[in-house]
Design an enzyme around this catalytic site. Sequence first.
Site, PDB file in Angstrom:
ATOM      1  CG  ASP A 144      -1.967  -1.069   1.189  1.00 58.78           C
ATOM      2  OD1 ASP A 144      -2.408  -1.419   0.069  1.00 58.78           O
ATOM      3  OD2 ASP A 144      -2.355  -1.567   2.262  1.00 58.78           O
ATOM      4  CG  ASP A 158      -6.839  -1.449  -1.777  1.00 53.56           C
ATOM      5  OD1 ASP A 158      -7.195  -2.642  -1.844  1.00 53.56           O
ATOM      6  OD2 ASP A 158      -5.892  -1.059  -1.081  1.00 53.56           O
TER       7      ASP A 158
END
Length: 201
Positions: A144, A158
């Site tokens: 991330d 995402d």
Amino acid sequence: MMENSSVPPAPQGAAKPAAGSATRRHLVLATSTLAVLALVLDQFTKRIVETSMYEGQVIDVFPPLLRWYFIKNSGAAFSMGEGVTWIFTIIQAAVLLYVAIFLVRKVRVWSWALALGGLMGGVAGNLTDRLFRPPSFGHGHVVDFIALPNFAIFNVADMFIVCSMVVICLLLFTGREFDGSRSGSKNKPGTEPGTDTQEMP
């Protein structure tokens, strides 16, 4: 004087199945293409982050709205369930297989095709991390790096998942079926798939 033709006239609607199958092929192709593009873009951006940043590094892009913040997440959103990574691997694999095998073949409209394509690509992006990144197969940590103020740190996969789920929720809320018709319209006489009916007050 009328002439008799030896060639029987083509039945009405004979070209419709071919046209319909062509449309289905186009929709499946669009779904698959978007899924692959989402997967490639997700893995490409993660590769750039891994090769140009160290874990925990923060880079201001448009402060204070946007930063790159490189972390590795073993859990789900907001780092929940970090000790049960294998469960998320199974769930993501099941979702991807279910959408690819059972849902895509039912789609007859572009809205559902693009929504499912984005969902598949996003799920495949994070599933790739789970399967092939350290520490082990099925227990990999997801990369991330996109950080917004007072929000979770996320990635491109995402983004595709969230946007696709918003579209899917809107389609479900408005009663839009996979074939383009609206819920309940199939039971009304004279209603064609993909057309809406308006009732007089």
